[in-house]
Design an enzyme around this catalytic site. Structure first.
Site, PDB file in Angstrom:
ATOM      1  N   GLU A 107       0.806  -1.223   0.000  1.00  0.00           N
ATOM      2  CA  GLU A 107       0.000   0.000   0.000  1.00  0.00           C
ATOM      3  C   GLU A 107       0.845   1.282   0.000  1.00  0.00           C
ATOM      4  O   GLU A 107       0.332   2.347   0.355  1.00  0.00           O
ATOM      5  CB  GLU A 107      -0.949   0.007   1.197  1.00  0.00           C
ATOM      6  CG  GLU A 107      -2.024  -1.057   1.126  1.00  0.00           C
ATOM      7  CD  GLU A 107      -3.097  -0.821   2.166  1.00  0.00           C
ATOM      8  OE1 GLU A 107      -4.196  -0.398   1.789  1.00  0.00           O
ATOM      9  OE2 GLU A 107      -2.834  -1.054   3.370  1.00  0.00           O
TER      10      GLU A 107
ATOM     11  N   HIS B 229     -11.700  -0.619   6.408  1.00  0.00           N
ATOM     12  CA  HIS B 229     -10.261  -0.846   6.258  1.00  0.00           C
ATOM     13  C   HIS B 229      -9.479  -0.155   7.385  1.00  0.00           C
ATOM     14  O   HIS B 229      -8.792  -0.821   8.151  1.00  0.00           O
ATOM     15  CB  HIS B 229      -9.847  -0.330   4.875  1.00  0.00           C
ATOM     16  CG  HIS B 229      -8.406  -0.487   4.521  1.00  0.00           C
ATOM     17  ND1 HIS B 229      -7.935  -0.310   3.248  1.00  0.00           N
ATOM     18  CD2 HIS B 229      -7.312  -0.765   5.271  1.00  0.00           C
ATOM     19  CE1 HIS B 229      -6.623  -0.494   3.236  1.00  0.00           C
ATOM     20  NE2 HIS B 229      -6.222  -0.768   4.452  1.00  0.00           N
TER      21      HIS B 229
HETATM   22 ZN   LIG Z   1      -4.209  -0.914   4.881  1.00  0.00          ZN
END
Ligand SMILES: [Zn+2]
Length: 243
Positions: A77, A167
């Site tokens: 990410e 998330h």
């Molecule tokens: Zn994450």
């Protein structure tokens, strides 16, 4: 070789990893980065490693397209950091957390708001990034590429914190201590707001003016929190001790 300024940034970044684990903002997952102090089109972030294990030797220099010359694996990410730095020249540090205290406000219609003077920076309603708006309902919710990172940066806008539906969240700051403090106090504000809702079903939020005034007052005291948390995480040390 790193310059003194880069070494200071690396030390702050490593300390931030340990502080955020100690404060339960990061666990095995999540990450924190800092914009390179002398090369603003790059940022510093750990290689793909649990934050509690990060040392000075694990830091990668990453470009805003997510690439690095370091051959070790990178965080999947990393694009969320890159695209926020690209969109926000004022941002010099980014925290990304999966904190369970924040998630309820990303999956319900109750907005996360500043209800506590230590989190005045949250403002009236923290924006929520909905990944389905970009990639539909079949994703793994992760910010896997630059396009998703850019969309998250759009939703963040000029605010300090954005929730990511189902998330976690991102918190940004003009320095490592400010981004860390915003992550810590956003999380505690979420707990306080959720508790108030359970008690009363309703709550009194700060006014926008109260929030802005409290944020300014607290930013003047950032050093106290940062030094306390570094000591608590066992990270007090002489600067550039690893040279
Ligand atoms: Zn994450």
């Amino acid at each position: 070789m790193h310059t003194d300024a880069a070494l200071d940034a690396i030390h702050d970044l490593v300390d931030a990893n340990h502080v955020l684990v100690r404060r339960e903002i990061l666990d095995a997952f999540g990450h924190v980065s800092v914009r390179h102090p002398e090369s603003p089109e790059t940022f510093l972030i750990s290689r793909n490693l649990a934050p509690g294990l990060v040392t000075d030797h694990d830091i990668q220099v990453t470009a805003l397209d997510g690439t690095t010359t370091d051959m070790r694996p990178s965080y999947l990410e990393r694009f969320l950091h890159a695209e926020i730095y690209r969109a926000r020249p004022d941002v010099h540090a980014v925290v990304h957390s999966h904190s369970a205290s924040m998630v309820p406000f990303s999956i319900s219609r109750t907005p996360l708001r500043a209800v506590w003077h230590m989190a005045g920076f949250l403002g009236d309603a923290v924006p929520v990034f909905e990944i389905r708006d970009t990639v539909g309902a079949g994703s793994d919710l992760l910010i896997r590429d630059a396009a998703l990172g850019a969309r998250l940066a759009d939703v963040l806008g000029d605010t300090a914190v954005a929730l990511m539906r189902g998330h976690g969240f991102v918190a940004v700051g003009g320095s490592v201590p400010q981004a860390v403090a915003r992550a810590v106090y956003a999380d505690l504000n979420a707990r306080a707001q959720a508790t108030a809702i359970q008690l009363l079903g309703d709550y009194t939020a700060l006014t926008i003016e109260e929030g802005e005034a409290a944020a300014e007052a607290n930013d003047g005291q950032l050093g106290r929190a940062w030094e306390t948390w570094r000591a608590e995480a066992g990270r007090s040390r002489t600067r550039r001790a690893c040279e």
